[in-house]
Scaffold this active site. Structure first.
Site, short mmCIF file in Angstrom:
data_model
loop_
_atom_site.label_atom_id
_atom_site.label_comp_id
_atom_site.label_asym_id
_atom_site.label_seq_id
_atom_site.Cartn_x
_atom_site.Cartn_y
_atom_site.Cartn_z
N ARG A 33 0.97 -1.19 0.04
CA ARG A 33 -0.02 -0.09 0.12
C ARG A 33 0.80 1.23 0.03
O ARG A 33 0.50 2.08 -0.82
CB ARG A 33 -0.68 0.14 0.61
CG ARG A 33 -2.20 -0.85 1.11
CD ARG A 33 -2.80 -0.80 2.22
NE ARG A 33 -3.27 0.27 2.21
CZ ARG A 33 -3.58 0.53 4.29
NH1 ARG A 33 -3.38 -0.55 4.79
NH2 ARG A 33 -4.63 1.63 4.47
N GLU A 56 1.63 24.37 -7.07
CA GLU A 56 0.68 24.45 -8.26
C GLU A 56 0.38 23.04 -8.57
O GLU A 56 -0.56 22.69 -9.39
CB GLU A 56 2.65 24.40 -9.50
CG GLU A 56 2.25 24.73 -10.88
CD GLU A 56 1.07 26.26 -11.12
OE1 GLU A 56 0.21 25.17 -11.42
OE2 GLU A 56 2.15 26.82 -9.98
N GLU A 59 -8.76 23.02 -10.22
CA GLU A 59 -8.67 23.28 -11.64
C GLU A 59 -9.16 21.80 -12.08
O GLU A 59 -10.44 21.65 -12.47
CB GLU A 59 -7.71 23.13 -12.28
CG GLU A 59 -6.91 25.10 -12.14
CD GLU A 59 -6.18 25.15 -12.72
OE1 GLU A 59 -6.14 24.46 -13.58
OE2 GLU A 59 -5.87 26.92 -13.12
N LYS A 84 -11.28 28.55 -8.58
CA LYS A 84 -9.46 28.47 -9.76
C LYS A 84 -8.91 30.05 -8.98
O LYS A 84 -7.55 29.39 -9.86
CB LYS A 84 -10.73 28.77 -10.79
CG LYS A 84 -10.60 27.05 -11.69
CD LYS A 84 -11.15 27.21 -12.51
CE LYS A 84 -11.97 25.39 -13.60
NZ LYS A 84 -11.30 25.48 -15.36
N ASP A 85 -9.47 31.61 -9.48
CA ASP A 85 -9.01 32.23 -9.28
C ASP A 85 -8.06 32.13 -7.92
O ASP A 85 -7.30 32.50 -7.73
CB ASP A 85 -9.67 33.39 -9.67
CG ASP A 85 -10.87 33.63 -10.38
OD1 ASP A 85 -10.00 32.71 -11.58
OD2 ASP A 85 -10.85 33.93 -10.96
#
Length: 126
Positions: free
Chosen positions: A14, A74, A81, A99-100
């Site tokens: 696992r 990131e 997103e 998203k912004d």
């Protein structure tokens, strides 16, 4: 909790799968996301400059915290997103806001990272 028993064989499997999924996510993001490639390229440049400018151990630690934080953020932005796109393909104010906000978090960390990097590298020049 506190047991000294080593991991059982299926727990190792696992654990191995979880790392495999994590690396697959990093590679997929690198292959598909322009901004992740840009940040990775910037990280390589910073590391090369670190050797050129002979950073101290503390300066290297700061650089790796900034690089790791930037890449991790990131990756999280990409995850947000994808989740938003999975939930709705329609233009929705809350989808846009999510998203912004994620992109804004990346932008803030990138700006702060640049400022800290400039402070470290410029102090080597002057």
């Amino acid at each position: 909790m506190g047991s000294q028993d080593p991991l059982k064989p299926n727990e190792w499997i696992r654990l191995k799968k979880s790392f495999s999924h994590a690396f697959a996510g990093i590679i997929k993001t690198f292959m598909s996301e322009r901004n992740f490639k840009i940040h990775t390229g910037a990280a390589v440049i910073v590391i090369v400059c670190g050797f050129v400018f002979r950073l101290s151990v503390l300066e290297w630690a700061v650089m790796f915290i900034l690089i790791g934080g930037m890449l991790a953020l990131e990756l999280m932005n990409t995850a947000v997103e994808h989740v938003v796109d999975l939930i709705t393909k329609k233009s929705h104010p809350l989808a846009k806001a999510a998203k912004d906000a994620a992109a804004g978090a990346v932008c803030v960390f990138a700006a702060v990272s640049c400022i800290i990097g400039l402070l470290i590298f410029l102090s080597k020049l002057f």
